[in-house]
Design an enzyme around this catalytic site. Structure first.
Site, mmCIF file in Angstrom:
data_model
loop_
_atom_site.group_PDB
_atom_site.id
_atom_site.type_symbol
_atom_site.label_atom_id
_atom_site.label_comp_id
_atom_site.label_asym_id
_atom_site.label_seq_id
_atom_site.Cartn_x
_atom_site.Cartn_y
_atom_site.Cartn_z
ATOM 1 N N GLY A 155 2.071 -4.909 -7.867
ATOM 2 C CA GLY A 155 1.957 -4.016 -9.008
ATOM 3 C C GLY A 155 0.617 -3.334 -9.143
ATOM 4 C CG HIS A 156 -3.221 -5.137 -7.820
ATOM 5 N ND1 HIS A 156 -4.412 -4.846 -7.206
ATOM 6 C CD2 HIS A 156 -2.574 -5.985 -6.994
ATOM 7 C CE1 HIS A 156 -4.489 -5.486 -6.047
ATOM 8 N NE2 HIS A 156 -3.379 -6.185 -5.905
ATOM 9 C CD GLN A 211 -3.066 -0.524 -0.013
ATOM 10 O OE1 GLN A 211 -3.030 0.587 -0.555
ATOM 11 N NE2 GLN A 211 -3.933 -1.446 -0.386
ATOM 12 C CB CYS A 260 -18.639 -9.540 3.590
ATOM 13 S SG CYS A 260 -20.234 -10.304 3.203
#
Length: 382
Positions: A203-204, A182, A326
């Protein structure tokens, strides 16, 4: 509703592919299809592209290119760092120190090691989400072989005091790993300033494609491979290289390095504008993202008397995240939020808004209006 109609404020989950990154990748998705291990011209072109990308990634974090190993993403990088370090560790250091707010990509490998003879000690965070340093120092000992603490928390945006963590851990004889997925591309990251031995990149999270990542391994850090194969990446991470993805990660790293300070300042200003707009209409709105020592793009807030998942469901024009997990349709506040000392009843109102390169002032205004309309609609039904 099309994707173009949705305001995207979930960049901590994933970022869109930057146009410059796509342009760099395209040749290696089409005509430049060579295997980097092949000695002919197409293979050499691929190998040269991988080498350039390695330099670009290294340049972003102040490393040597020889210290960069490409992986399939942050999860693999964390597994390689943690399990590889454990496999190479001496027998008298069988304890790992970590934090209570790590990503599952760290938690699960540590659980695996815990079932194979390692002891895992977790250290909590303060009310502002930062690592509890006195508790961390107390957790160190001669039996600690590895310390792993994330650089920036993905929900709260808290930037951990890694320089202090690494200095204390290495003085105690421990190897230090940080999950920097992050942080890299959002804030300045320098491996020597941090003092870490291992650092994971996804990378994303910085406008490269999904399915590509990297692990920084400081020279002479003992690390055993998790995968076995033909010996690519000096045997640390074998397997035919994802050349297009690697090129994309390199281009994204170069993009981030070129305007890191300016982009951080821009997103921080927009983030604070968003908070001001929300707080003007909801004075009891609580901000969980620390005001000091946080990612510039992240805003984790708690809306009173509503559930974050209900709020976002009532706000279809906004893509954001809740501070909840969730499972099987049942929502519960996340451990990261609860670790800060919030009561579960309050923590259920958490919403994470994470800005990015494409976020504009108009997006912020529209997002605030949509959230407030949804909030007041839910509050009116109480």
């Amino acid at each position: 509703m099309s994707a173009e109609d949705v305001i995207y404020l979930d960049h901590n989950a994933t970022t869109p592919l930057a146009p410059q990154v796509l342009a760099a990748m395209l040749p290696f998705l089409t005509e430049a299809h060579g295997n980097p291990s092949s000695p002919h011209a197409p293979g050499r072109r691929a190998a040269e592209a991988v080498a350039v990308a390695r330099e670009q990634v290294a340049g972003l974090i102040g490393a040597s290119p020889a210290e960069i190993f490409f992986t399939s993403g942050g999860t693999e990088s964390n597994n390689l760092a943690l399990r590889g370090s454990a496999a190479a560790a001496s027998g008298d250091r069988r304890r790992i120190v970590t934090s209570t707010v790590e990503h599952p990509a760290t938690v699960q490998p540590l659980a695996h090691l815990g079932s194979h003879g390692w002891t895992v000690t977790t250290v909590g965070v303060t009310s502002d989400g930062h690592l509890d340093l006195p508790a961390f120092h107390a957790a160190l000992g001669a039996d600690v072989g590895l310390v792993t603490v994330m650089l920036a928390q993905n929900e709260t945006g808290a930037v951990m005091p890694l320089t202090k963590v690494a200095a204390a851990a290495r003085a105690a004889g421990s190897i230090v790993h940080t999950d920097a997925a992050q942080a890299v591309g959002k804030i300045a990251v320098d491996v020597d300033e941090l003092g870490v031995d291992l650092l994971s990149i996804a990378g994303h999270k910085l406008y490269a494609p999904k399915g590509i990542g990297a692990l920084y391994v400081r020279t002479d850090t003992p690390l055993a491979p998790v995968l076995r194969g033909a010996g690519q990446e000096h045997g640390i991470r074998p397997g035919t290289e994802n050349v297009a993805g690697i090129v994309g990660l390199g281009a994204a790293s170069a993009l981030a390095r070129a305007d890191l300070r300016e982009e951080a300042a821009r997103t921080a200003e927009l983030r604070d504008q968003l908070e001001l707009r929300l707080r003007a209409a909801v004075p009891t709105l609580a901000r969980l993202t620390p005001r000091r020592g946080s990612l510039p793009n992240t805003l984790l807030v708690v809306f009173p008397h509503v559930a974050g998942w209900d709020l976002l469901e009532a706000c279809p024009t906004l893509a954001a995240a809740t501070g909840s997990a969730c499972h099987s349709g049942v929502h519960r506040p996340s451990e990261a939020v609860l670790s800060m000392g919030l009561e579960p009843s309050a923590a259920r109102g958490a919403v994470r808004l994470s800005l990015g390169r494409g976020t504009s002032e108009e997006h912020v205004e529209a997002a605030a209006a949509a959230l407030l309309d949804a909030y007041h609609g839910l509050a009116a039904r109480r």
